[in-house]
Design a protein around this motif. Structure first.
Motif, PDB file in Angstrom:
ATOM      1  N   SER A 172       0.821  -1.215   0.000  1.00  0.00           N
ATOM      2  CA  SER A 172       0.000   0.000   0.000  1.00  0.00           C
ATOM      3  C   SER A 172       0.853   1.264   0.000  1.00  0.00           C
ATOM      4  CB  SER A 172      -0.939  -0.001   1.208  1.00  0.00           C
ATOM      5  OG  SER A 172      -0.197  -0.041   2.418  1.00  0.00           O
ATOM      6  N   VAL A 173       2.058   1.189   0.572  1.00  0.00           N
ATOM      7  CA  VAL A 173       2.928   2.370   0.599  1.00  0.00           C
ATOM      8  C   VAL A 173       3.424   2.688  -0.809  1.00  0.00           C
ATOM      9  CG1 VAL A 173       5.079   3.321   1.510  1.00  0.00           C
ATOM     10  CG2 VAL A 173       3.582   1.969   2.989  1.00  0.00           C
ATOM     11  N   LEU A 174       3.877   1.678  -1.524  1.00  0.00           N
ATOM     12  CA  LEU A 174       4.329   1.894  -2.901  1.00  0.00           C
ATOM     13  C   LEU A 174       3.177   2.386  -3.769  1.00  0.00           C
ATOM     14  CD1 LEU A 174       6.496   1.656  -5.109  1.00  0.00           C
ATOM     15  CD2 LEU A 174       5.801  -0.734  -5.406  1.00  0.00           C
ATOM     16  N   ARG A 175       2.029   1.736  -3.650  1.00  0.00           N
ATOM     17  CA  ARG A 175       0.869   2.148  -4.451  1.00  0.00           C
ATOM     18  C   ARG A 175       0.452   3.576  -4.105  1.00  0.00           C
ATOM     19  NH1 ARG A 175      -2.199  -1.471  -2.832  1.00  0.00           N
ATOM     20  NH2 ARG A 175      -3.575  -0.328  -1.430  1.00  0.00           N
ATOM     21  N   GLY A 176       0.477   3.905  -2.819  1.00  0.00           N
ATOM     22  CA  GLY A 176       0.107   5.255  -2.411  1.00  0.00           C
ATOM     23  C   GLY A 176       1.062   6.303  -2.945  1.00  0.00           C
ATOM     24  N   ARG A 177       2.351   5.984  -2.971  1.00  0.00           N
ATOM     25  CA  ARG A 177       3.320   6.935  -3.504  1.00  0.00           C
ATOM     26  C   ARG A 177       3.115   7.139  -5.003  1.00  0.00           C
ATOM     27  NH1 ARG A 177       6.546  11.174  -2.409  1.00  0.00           N
ATOM     28  NH2 ARG A 177       7.500  10.154  -0.600  1.00  0.00           N
ATOM     29  N   ILE A 178       2.888   6.037  -5.732  1.00  0.00           N
ATOM     30  CA  ILE A 178       2.631   6.168  -7.170  1.00  0.00           C
ATOM     31  C   ILE A 178       1.379   7.000  -7.402  1.00  0.00           C
ATOM     32  CG2 ILE A 178       2.019   4.896  -9.265  1.00  0.00           C
ATOM     33  CD1 ILE A 178       3.731   2.564  -8.187  1.00  0.00           C
ATOM     34  N   ALA A 179       0.325   6.721  -6.633  1.00  0.00           N
ATOM     35  CA  ALA A 179      -0.924   7.468  -6.787  1.00  0.00           C
ATOM     36  C   ALA A 179      -0.721   8.947  -6.487  1.00  0.00           C
ATOM     37  CB  ALA A 179      -1.997   6.880  -5.873  1.00  0.00           C
ATOM     38  N   ALA A 180       0.028   9.251  -5.432  1.00  0.00           N
ATOM     39  CA  ALA A 180       0.264  10.652  -5.085  1.00  0.00           C
ATOM     40  C   ALA A 180       1.072  11.361  -6.164  1.00  0.00           C
ATOM     41  CB  ALA A 180       0.979  10.734  -3.736  1.00  0.00           C
ATOM     42  N   ASP A 181       2.112  10.700  -6.659  1.00  0.00           N
ATOM     43  CA  ASP A 181       2.959  11.336  -7.669  1.00  0.00           C
ATOM     44  C   ASP A 181       2.223  11.538  -8.985  1.00  0.00           C
ATOM     45  OD1 ASP A 181       4.924  11.364  -5.794  1.00  0.00           O
ATOM     46  OD2 ASP A 181       6.227   9.897  -6.767  1.00  0.00           O
ATOM     47  N   LEU A 182       1.275  10.653  -9.281  1.00  0.00           N
ATOM     48  CA  LEU A 182       0.493  10.790 -10.514  1.00  0.00           C
ATOM     49  C   LEU A 182      -0.810  11.555 -10.284  1.00  0.00           C
ATOM     50  CD1 LEU A 182       1.009   7.261 -12.117  1.00  0.00           C
ATOM     51  CD2 LEU A 182       2.274   9.375 -12.539  1.00  0.00           C
ATOM     52  N   LYS A 183      -0.956  12.091  -9.057  1.00  0.00           N
ATOM     53  CA  LYS A 183      -2.108  12.924  -8.694  1.00  0.00           C
ATOM     54  C   LYS A 183      -3.432  12.180  -8.866  1.00  0.00           C
ATOM     55  CE  LYS A 183       0.214  17.318  -9.540  1.00  0.00           C
ATOM     56  NZ  LYS A 183       1.564  16.711  -9.510  1.00  0.00           N
ATOM     57  N   LEU A 184      -3.440  10.943  -8.379  1.00  0.00           N
ATOM     58  CA  LEU A 184      -4.665  10.157  -8.363  1.00  0.00           C
ATOM     59  C   LEU A 184      -5.349  10.328  -7.015  1.00  0.00           C
ATOM     60  CD1 LEU A 184      -3.289   6.818  -9.889  1.00  0.00           C
ATOM     61  CD2 LEU A 184      -4.247   8.791 -11.101  1.00  0.00           C
ATOM     62  N   GLY A 185      -6.626   9.989  -6.954  1.00  0.00           N
ATOM     63  CA  GLY A 185      -7.343  10.039  -5.690  1.00  0.00           C
ATOM     64  C   GLY A 185      -6.873   8.947  -4.742  1.00  0.00           C
ATOM     65  N   ARG A 186      -7.236   9.086  -3.479  1.00  0.00           N
ATOM     66  CA  ARG A 186      -6.858   8.100  -2.469  1.00  0.00           C
ATOM     67  C   ARG A 186      -7.925   7.009  -2.414  1.00  0.00           C
ATOM     68  NH1 ARG A 186      -2.953   9.862   1.104  1.00  0.00           N
ATOM     69  NH2 ARG A 186      -3.720   8.433   2.702  1.00  0.00           N
ATOM     70  N   HIS A 187      -7.520   5.785  -2.696  1.00  0.00           N
ATOM     71  CA  HIS A 187      -8.425   4.637  -2.657  1.00  0.00           C
ATOM     72  C   HIS A 187      -7.754   3.527  -1.857  1.00  0.00           C
ATOM     73  CE1 HIS A 187     -10.835   6.398  -5.943  1.00  0.00           C
ATOM     74  NE2 HIS A 187      -9.688   6.643  -6.549  1.00  0.00           N
ATOM     75  N   ARG A 188      -8.513   2.839  -1.050  1.00  0.00           N
ATOM     76  CA  ARG A 188      -7.967   1.678  -0.348  1.00  0.00           C
ATOM     77  C   ARG A 188      -7.939   0.458  -1.256  1.00  0.00           C
ATOM     78  NH1 ARG A 188     -10.169   0.943   5.641  1.00  0.00           N
ATOM     79  NH2 ARG A 188      -8.325  -0.403   5.610  1.00  0.00           N
ATOM     80  N   ASP A 189      -8.825   0.444  -2.241  1.00  0.00           N
ATOM     81  CA  ASP A 189      -8.925  -0.694  -3.152  1.00  0.00           C
ATOM     82  C   ASP A 189      -7.911  -0.536  -4.287  1.00  0.00           C
ATOM     83  OD1 ASP A 189      -9.606  -2.743  -4.823  1.00  0.00           O
ATOM     84  OD2 ASP A 189     -11.610  -1.994  -5.313  1.00  0.00           O
ATOM     85  N   PRO A 190      -6.971  -1.480  -4.442  1.00  0.00           N
ATOM     86  CA  PRO A 190      -5.985  -1.354  -5.526  1.00  0.00           C
ATOM     87  C   PRO A 190      -6.619  -1.269  -6.906  1.00  0.00           C
ATOM     88  CG  PRO A 190      -5.356  -3.099  -3.998  1.00  0.00           C
ATOM     89  CD  PRO A 190      -6.731  -2.669  -3.612  1.00  0.00           C
ATOM     90  N   ASP A 191      -7.717  -2.015  -7.129  1.00  0.00           N
ATOM     91  CA  ASP A 191      -8.345  -1.987  -8.445  1.00  0.00           C
ATOM     92  C   ASP A 191      -9.025  -0.647  -8.714  1.00  0.00           C
ATOM     93  OD1 ASP A 191      -7.445  -4.485  -9.039  1.00  0.00           O
ATOM     94  OD2 ASP A 191      -9.346  -5.514  -8.690  1.00  0.00           O
ATOM     95  N   ALA A 192      -9.530   0.006  -7.660  1.00  0.00           N
ATOM     96  CA  ALA A 192     -10.115   1.333  -7.847  1.00  0.00           C
ATOM     97  C   ALA A 192      -9.037   2.343  -8.239  1.00  0.00           C
ATOM     98  CB  ALA A 192     -10.824   1.779  -6.571  1.00  0.00           C
TER      99      ALA A 192
END
Length: 323
Positions: free
Chosen positions: A202-222
């Motif tokens: 979740s940390v790696l996914r969260g960093r990628i999401a933040a850097d790509l300016k995606l919303g915060r989702h707990r579900d990886p598929d979302a």
């Protein structure tokens, strides 16, 4: 992968030491490491022992990324483990394949690439996905892969559209794509991530999401579905099916692809190269089989690939191309 030694059963057979020095057959990596170090102190020329030691270090690194994700809290310790893994696997490769290629020597080299891939992921978690080898490297000049995996990595990178995120399935396609992207410098526009890491870390996914300016989702598929609205997302056909049931995937050679600009950057099926696979099969290279399995799936999904496979005398190995 069959050429990798399992961390416990192989240890008992490998050490050939007095019973007191051996790890229990059902021991953990933590149990095995002291016995293995003791064995190597007695015999530093045992390449298979160095290979096993490197694999055990990598297992500890992977454990540090599991909840509660100790990797960020003690990144210095994780980097030390990666340094130790790199040293052990470098020694293993030199001892097991001093010249040319052997199954165990190639396994050591591939696992060494895995160690450097893990190093890049740790750096991304700490400082963002734009951090490159100049910060977490440099990548050793002697880092290399079996040619069949070089070829696989290059084919996968070529197939993914510009500015895409390439999600990989297993050891072969993950390390092949990472190596060609970061060690060989191909396709610097792409981000390569194992799908298993995307889902579990979740940390790696969260960093990628933040850097790509995606919303915060707990579900990886979302998160993946939102990513596919912003950038091309590529998934290797090593999977049975693409992830994210609400994502509109289209089939391309070697990949499923979703996202914007999919009409651009199409590589014709006839332009892919499979020369190293032909040589690897002729030489009974252990890494030929996972590459062949991916290409066989790709040919079923994209029959036009059979033309290129025929050029390299591979249609007999690809059932769907025999029709």
């Amino acid at each position: 992968m069959a050429t990798f030694l399992s961390n416990t059963l192989a240890l008992a057979a490998l050490l050939q030491a007095p019973a007191a020095a051996q790890a229990p057959v059902n021991g953990t990596a933590a149990d095995s490491l002291p016995a293995l170090r003791e064995h190597l102190a007695r015999d530093s020329t045992d390449g298979r022992a160095w290979l096993l030691l490197g694999r055990l270090y990598l297992e500890r690194v992977a454990d540090a990324h599991d909840p509660p994700h100790r990797a960020l809290g003690d990144s210095a310790a994780v980097r030390a483990l990666l340094d130790s893994a790199d040293d052990a696997l470098d020694r293993a490769g030199r001892l097991l394949a001093p010249s040319g290629s052997t199954p165990d020597g190639d396994s050591a080299r591939v696992l060494r690439v895995a160690a450097w891939s893990a190093r890049s992921h740790l750096a991304w978690e700490q400082r963002g996905i734009n951090v490159g080898p100049q910060e977490w490297g440099p990548v050793p000049l002697d880092l290399k892969m079996p040619p069949v995996l070089d070829e696989l990595g290059e084919n996968l990178l070529r197939a993914c559209p510009m500015w895409g995120v390439l999600l990989t399935a297993n050891e072969a396609d993950s390390y092949a794509a990472w190596y060609m992207r970061f060690a060989r410098g191909l396709r610097p526009d792409l981000l390569t991530v194992p799908l298993a890491a995307w889902r579990s870390d979740s940390v790696l996914r969260g960093r990628i999401a933040a850097d790509l300016k995606l919303g915060r989702h707990r579900d990886p598929d979302a998160t993946l579905a939102e990513l596919a609205k912003r950038r091309p997302v590529c998934v290797t056909v090593a999977f049975d099916r693409p992830p994210g049931p609400r994502i509109g995937w289209s089939t391309r050679p070697l990949l499923w692809v979703a996202g914007p600009h999919l009409k651009d950057d199409r590589v014709p099926p006839r332009d892919f190269v499979f020369a190293a696979l032909r040589l690897a099969l002729d030489d009974n290279d252990a890494w030929a089989q996972p590459a062949l399995a991916l290409y066989a799936r790709a040919a079923r999904a994209t029959p036009a690939l059979c033309e290129a496979l025929k050029t390299f005398r591979l249609t007999n190995e690809i059932p769907s191309c025999r029709r």
